[in-house]
Design a protein around this motif. Structure first.
Motif, short mmCIF file in Angstrom:
data_model
loop_
_atom_site.label_atom_id
_atom_site.label_comp_id
_atom_site.label_asym_id
_atom_site.label_seq_id
_atom_site.Cartn_x
_atom_site.Cartn_y
_atom_site.Cartn_z
N THR A 24 -43.82 -54.45 -6.89
CA THR A 24 -42.78 -53.78 -6.11
C THR A 24 -42.94 -52.27 -6.26
N ASN A 25 -43.33 -51.62 -5.16
CA ASN A 25 -43.57 -50.18 -5.18
C ASN A 25 -44.53 -49.78 -6.30
N THR B 287 -43.46 -56.77 -11.38
CA THR B 287 -42.10 -57.28 -11.47
C THR B 287 -42.09 -58.80 -11.58
N GLU C 52 -30.70 -51.25 -1.06
CA GLU C 52 -31.96 -51.33 -0.32
C GLU C 52 -33.13 -51.54 -1.27
N GLU C 53 -33.10 -50.84 -2.40
CA GLU C 53 -34.15 -51.03 -3.41
C GLU C 53 -34.10 -52.44 -3.99
N CYS D 180 -33.14 -55.07 -2.39
CA CYS D 180 -33.69 -55.96 -1.36
C CYS D 180 -35.22 -55.97 -1.40
N ASP D 181 -35.82 -54.78 -1.57
CA ASP D 181 -37.28 -54.70 -1.70
C ASP D 181 -37.75 -55.53 -2.89
N LEU D 182 -37.01 -55.45 -3.98
CA LEU D 182 -37.38 -56.17 -5.19
C LEU D 182 -37.27 -57.68 -5.01
N GLU D 183 -36.17 -58.14 -4.42
CA GLU D 183 -35.99 -59.58 -4.25
C GLU D 183 -37.02 -60.17 -3.29
N ASN D 184 -37.57 -59.34 -2.41
CA ASN D 184 -38.59 -59.82 -1.47
C ASN D 184 -39.99 -59.87 -2.08
N SER D 185 -40.19 -59.27 -3.25
CA SER D 185 -41.55 -59.15 -3.78
C SER D 185 -41.73 -59.63 -5.22
#
Length: 552
Positions: free
Chosen positions: A150-151, A155, A175-176, A178-183
């Motif tokens: 993640t970025n 993770t 928003e951050e 959401c990025d984490l839960e997707n990756s």
């Protein structure tokens, strides 16, 4: 063959007619009948690839002259069940898994068993069944999930749980998150750290019930399918050699598993499951013995949540064979234990080498003593468990006021509302095997505190249990539990509690005379169905929360 009881002779013509209704042919009637217990489902990420594992196992069995028959059992995804009523059903599912496999295997006179699990309660539940049924058996799991990215940061599932606390503390945006839960969970497989599922899959190797590298080959690697084929082939040979779980699951094998548990810094739940499997073998794992082993065995790995490495890193570094070989050379394991390969533990691993000494630190351990510890004291006379490898140095000794909650829901609400302060000792009771009932795993409160930056100043104590993904001074399995009138039921808000993890004690700093005059808090949560049955039959956490006969 045991299956002859259901296949051979004139009087078994009706039985054979039912086999033939399944498509069996006469040529299959004189071959070993191998049951494949699979927990495949479409609700658990660790199990979504088990259909492919099962097919590879079937191929292996047929190549070696056996006849495979697949049947299913249940499973619970602890992550999805976390922090709501569902978690009450996770540990009880272990019993259903063991019972269901025993019933099917015994009812159909299998000659051998292949156990295809992956996640938290399924691995120990299947091993419990293998011990009970005691026919030639082998474990082949579905493999570990790869870590996420993640970025640019590595993770995993625990990262997402901790991020919830960070969002609540204003340290992360939604928003951050959401990025984490997707990756964070990018593939199928058991969650990528040294959480409970991977702990038990690794220890299956050490116990001798799985082929080398069962614990660490990632789910998405083709090596996993090759290992499944080899496992299918090997179980037919186990039948021919008549090597049974009772030949493998000896007291020495369990002590080896405890030692490697300490070296790896496995989930505290391993000290709930190993005694339960041992119970089925009439072997006792004494908590005092665990501390003796911990004093001798170094902590050589720090995988998530204790560190930044994951199961894939352990695999590339040499896997469990490299760890075991190193510990054997240090004289810390019984090298002569029999395994499902037909060889000894030493013979299985003698060619294994450490390929990355940053991941497996045999010569430069993180600690001279093991990654888990049993604490005792007037708050936990029968013991409590902590993953000391995941505790910050400043929390190895701690004294603070008790903040008392009678359920996980109560403490989660208090954490969200900012009512927990640095220095507090959070006590969560009536969440044990009987009190829960079901002994909830409490990752949400521990992860929330970590995400808020309080894991280095707040301790948690519970008669329930913590997730393998938990880090911090999280002390679980406090025995006797509150529902049985244990000392934790006598704690009042504001009482001072002293914790010393290095010296292995946990004490309630209240004068004995005052404690004698107190009455224990009594809470009985209303439940129906299986949880009511479970509450009546389950034993204490310090004995593995095994299911005894229901008392009238």
């Amino acid at each position: 063959m045991k299956s002859d009881a259901a296949k051979c002779g004139v009087e078994k013509a009706p039985h054979r007619s039912l086999f033939k209704a399944l498509g069996f042919i006469d040529e299959e009637m004189n071959k070993p009948l191998i049951g494949i217990a699979s927990s495949y489902s479409e609700i658990i990420p660790g199990h979504m690839n088990l259909d492919k594992i099962v097919q590879a196992v079937k191929d292996g069995i047929r190549m070696s002259g056996g006849v495979p028959v697949v049947f299913g059992t249940i499973g619970v995804c602890d992550g999805i069940a976390m922090n709501h009523t569902g978690m009450s059903y996770s540990l009880p599912s272990r019993q259903i898994i063991a019972d269901s496999i025993e019933l099917v295997a015994k009812a159909h006179a299998f000659d051998g068993l292949v156990l295809v699990p992956n996640c938290d309660k399924v691995v120990p539940g299947m091993l419990m069944a293998a011990a009970r049924v005691d026919i030639p058996s082998i474990v082949i799991s579905g493999g570990a999930m790869l870590a996420g990215k993640t970025n640019g940061k590595t993770t995993d599932l625990s990262s997402v749980f901790e991020a919830v606390g960070a969002v609540n503390a204003g340290k992360m945006t939604e928003e951050e998150l959401c990025d984490l839960e997707n990756s964070a969970c990018p593939t199928c497989g058991s969650c990528s750290g040294m959480f409970t599922a991977n702990s038990m899959n690794c220890l299956s190797e050490v116990l001798g019930m799985a082929l080398p590298y069962n614990g660490t080959i990632p789910a998405v690697f083709s090596d996993r399918l090759r290992l499944a084929k080899k496992s299918g082939m090997r179980v037919v040979e186990l039948v021919k050699e008549d090597i049974k779980p009772s030949d493998i699951l000896t007291e020495d094998a369990f002590m080896n598993a405890v030692a490697v548990d300490m070296a790896l810094g496995c989930s505290t739940n391993s000290l709930l499951h190993l005694p339960a499997i041992a119970y089925e073998c009439d072997v006792e794992i004494n908590f005092d013995k665990i501390n003796e082993i911990s004093e001798k065995v170094p902590d050589v790995c720090k995988l998530s949540p204790a560190g930044h490495h994951h199961i894939e890193d352990l695999h590339m570094a040499g896997g469990i064979p490299a760890v075991v070989n190193g510990l054997i050379k240090k004289g810390l394991l019984n090298e002569s234990c029999l395994t499902v390969t037909g060889k000894t533990l030493k013979e299985n691993v003698e060619k294994a080498v450490v390929k990355n000494s940053d991941v497996i630190r045999l010569d430069n351990p993180y600690s001279a003593t093991g990654g888990l510890a049993i604490l005792r004291g007037n708050l936990a006379p029968d013991g409590a468990v902590v993953k000391k490898a995941a505790v910050a140095p400043e929390m190895m000794k701690h004294k603070g006021p008790a903040r008392v909650f009678d359920s996980e829901e109560e403490v989660s609400k208090a954490i969200r509302e900012g009512k927990i302060n640095p220095g507090d000792v959070v006590v969560i009771r009536f969440e044990g095997p009987k009190g829960g009932p079901g002994m909830k795993e409490m990752l949400s409160p521990t992860a929330a505190l970590a995400g808020m930056g309080l894991d280095k100043s707040v301790a948690l104590i519970t008669d329930g249990r913590f997730s393998g993904a938990t880090r911090g001074a999280s002390i679980g399995h406090v025995s006797p539990e509150a529902a049985e009138g244990g000392p934790i039921a006598y704690v009042h808000e504001g009482d001072l509690i002293e914790i010393d993890i290095e010296n292995k004690y946990i004490n309630l700093l209240v004068p004995e005379e005052e404690l004698k005059n107190r009455k224990p808090k009594v809470v009985e949560k209303p439940v129906k169905g299986y949880l009511n049955v479970y509450r009546k039959g389950v034993s204490s956490a310090n004995t593995g929360a095994v299911f005894h006969s229901i008392k009238e």
